[in-house]
Design a protein around this motif. Structure first.
Motif, short mmCIF file in Angstrom:
data_model
loop_
_atom_site.label_atom_id
_atom_site.label_comp_id
_atom_site.label_asym_id
_atom_site.label_seq_id
_atom_site.Cartn_x
_atom_site.Cartn_y
_atom_site.Cartn_z
N VAL A 117 46.29 53.77 33.87
CA VAL A 117 46.15 53.30 35.25
C VAL A 117 47.10 52.13 35.44
CG1 VAL A 117 44.53 52.09 36.77
CG2 VAL A 117 43.73 54.02 35.41
N LYS B 260 45.85 47.24 39.04
CA LYS B 260 44.45 47.51 39.41
C LYS B 260 43.48 46.57 38.71
CE LYS B 260 42.59 50.98 41.08
NZ LYS B 260 41.82 52.19 41.32
N GLU C 48 42.92 43.57 40.88
CA GLU C 48 42.26 44.07 42.09
C GLU C 48 40.76 44.29 41.84
OE1 GLU C 48 42.25 48.32 44.25
OE2 GLU C 48 44.25 47.64 43.66
N LEU C 49 40.45 44.91 40.71
CA LEU C 49 39.05 45.22 40.41
C LEU C 49 38.27 43.99 39.96
CD1 LEU C 49 39.47 48.78 39.03
CD2 LEU C 49 37.77 48.12 40.71
N LEU D 274 38.11 51.79 37.31
CA LEU D 274 39.57 51.68 37.13
C LEU D 274 40.32 52.94 37.52
CD1 LEU D 274 40.25 49.78 33.78
CD2 LEU D 274 41.29 49.30 35.98
N ASP E 177 39.37 55.32 39.49
CA ASP E 177 38.87 55.90 40.74
C ASP E 177 38.17 57.24 40.46
OD1 ASP E 177 38.39 56.01 43.42
OD2 ASP E 177 40.31 56.94 43.92
#
Lengths: 240, 231
Positions: B105, B109, B112-113, B145, B147
């Motif tokens: 990934v 991200k 973001e997460l 992570l 999705d």
């Protein structure tokens, strides 16, 4: 998972305090220490002798370093997380081989740099490398790998770091007794049959690859196959 | 036709002489929020462990996204387990980065997460210094992570403070709105009733009920009475 991604992850994980301590100590014992006591230590030394000294230090660092790093995957059920995140069970095994290779590679690079530095500082040229023969270097390299595989075997068998450490010291004691008994046998009958049952001694002696009896190489290979197959099947089959 | 996400047929698991799961069969369809409930020792965790490929069943079969090997569908499945299985000595961010690398990934991200689960400011602190609730939030970030289309949660609200419980509830509602399929277990019946569309009730390894929320409430007064009822 692609092999290169697996390697990248292991390299990324390696950058931890314990790795810096082990590599730092290696540089300290193999470069700084001989320099500090230079006149005392280096007068009669050559590359081959230094390589032997490096070997004895590097095997310990590979063994302890791999135990600390590999056992971390068993703490807190991290291996379960790794499986859930996409590792296949055999990739857990491959990642351990990569870990051993990274530790061995680190020690080889540091040994090379230390040897080069000491040679340049004390003799002004690369003469320390002249006395080293390729077979010794191969033995050095193989011996480090065997110690790394032995470390992951103990970790896979016992999980957390404490047990492999205790088992190691117990084995040191057992091998010491077997060594004394072997010497006694050798004195009486001329043959030490118990040498086949001292794997750690065999792993150390692999450094002297040139003079290593073929029969003992076969025994060591059998030990390594047992170590690796056991590790593989534990990771492949165990409930995690 | 509704897409089948999980299909379980006659699944059984024994630990020695103890029967943990006995001939359990059910189907989970896309978009469902399935609550797996039952007393301690009813087989919930064993069921989850088998579905996640961590334990092997003695008999029976199952498939997730049509695949019989859970290892083949890891990228589509997010997992939130009771305790975060992370490296204790390294930071939350580094732990999540390792997960992101494993799941292939983009590393962007991770930040973001961490922000999404409210750990943005403490991402550089080691996992071992985290409270239980923070560990759970990191586990959620890890699960989301890639999705995933299916999220499996084992006791997601267990041990959380009210704020944490609300956070999990809102997360489930958000995932539900996004059309994700969710399978979760919980002891908090009132809480689980607020979010689940379907229920699966286990007792001593036996499946005693599986159906929609309407069906369970049509048959029993409440989820609690369904659990205590001697079926």
């Amino acid at each position: 998972m692609h092999f290169d991604r697996l390697v990248k992850i292991e390299v990324y994980k390696l950058a931890r305090t314990d790795y810096y301590i082990f590599t730092g100590l290696f540089v300290l014992t193999n470069f700084v220490l001989p320099l500090v006591v230079g006149d005392l230590l280096l007068q009669n030394l050559d590359g081959q002798t230094l390589l032997g000294f490096y070997h004895s230090v590097a095997t310990k660092f590979v063994f302890w370093g791999v135990i600390v790093a590999a056992s971390r995957e068993f703490d807190n059920n991290v291996n379960r997380k790794r499986l859930l995140n996409g590792y296949k069970r055999h990739e857990l095994f491959i990642s351990q081989v990569v870990l051993v290779a990274l530790y061995v590679l680190s020690m080889l690079i540091l040994a090379f740099v230390s040897l080069t530095g000491l040679s340049l500082i004390t003799t002004g040229d690369f003469s320390f490398f002249i006395g080293i023969n390729a077979v010794s270097f191969l033995g050095f390299f193989l011996s480090l790998f065997t110690w790394g595989f032995f470390a992951v075997f103990l970790v896979n068998l016992f999980g957390r770091a404490l047990w492999p450490i205790l088992i190691y010291f117990a084995l040191v004691f057992v091998e010491m007794i077997l060594g004394l008994m072997g010497k006694l046998n050798e004195a009486q009958n001329g043959v030490d049959h118990l040498k086949y049952f001292r794997p750690m001694e065999l792993m150390n002696d692999l450094y002297n690859l040139g003079g290593f009896p073929k029969g003992l190489i076969l025994v060591l290979v059998i030990y390594l196959i047992v170590f690796q197959l056991t590790s593989f099947f534990i990771l492949k089959k165990a409930d995690i | 036709m509704t897409e089948r996400i999980i299909s379980v047929e006659h699944l059984s698991k024994r630990y020695g002489k103890q029967l943990a799961l006995n001939e359990v069969s059910f189907v989970v369809e896309k978009g469902q929020v399935l609550g797996v409930v039952g007393p301690n020792g009813s087989g919930k965790t064993t069921l989850f462990s088998i579905l996640l490929g961590l334990r092997k069943p003695n008999s029976g079969s199952f498939s997730i996204f049509g695949q019989t090997n859970p290892e083949d569908v890891r990228a589509k499945v997010g997992v939130i387990l009771d305790q975060g299985n992370f490296y204790a000595g390294i930071s939350a961010k580094k732990n999540l980065t390792i997960s992101a690398m494993t799941k292939n990934v983009p590393l962007a991200k991770v930040d973001e997460l961490l922000e999404k689960v409210g750990l943005g400011e403490v991402g550089s602190k080691p996992f071992k210094s985290f409270s239980y609730g923070m560990k759970k939030r990191l586990e959620i970030a890890d699960a989301l992570l890639s999705d995933p289309e299916l999220v499996i949660m084992d006791e997601p609200t267990n041990g959380l403070d009210p704020e944490g419980v609300i956070f999990i509830r809102e997360l489930i509602m958000e995932l539900k709105r996004q059309g994700k399929t969710i399978v979760l277990s919980s002891h908090y019946l009132e809480e689980i009733q607020k979010v689940c569309t379907h229920f699966l009730i286990l007792k001593k390894g036996e499946l005693v009920f599986h159906g929609s929320q309407e069906a369970v409430l049509g048959k029993f007064d409440s989820l609690e009475s369904a659990l205590t009822n001697k079926l």
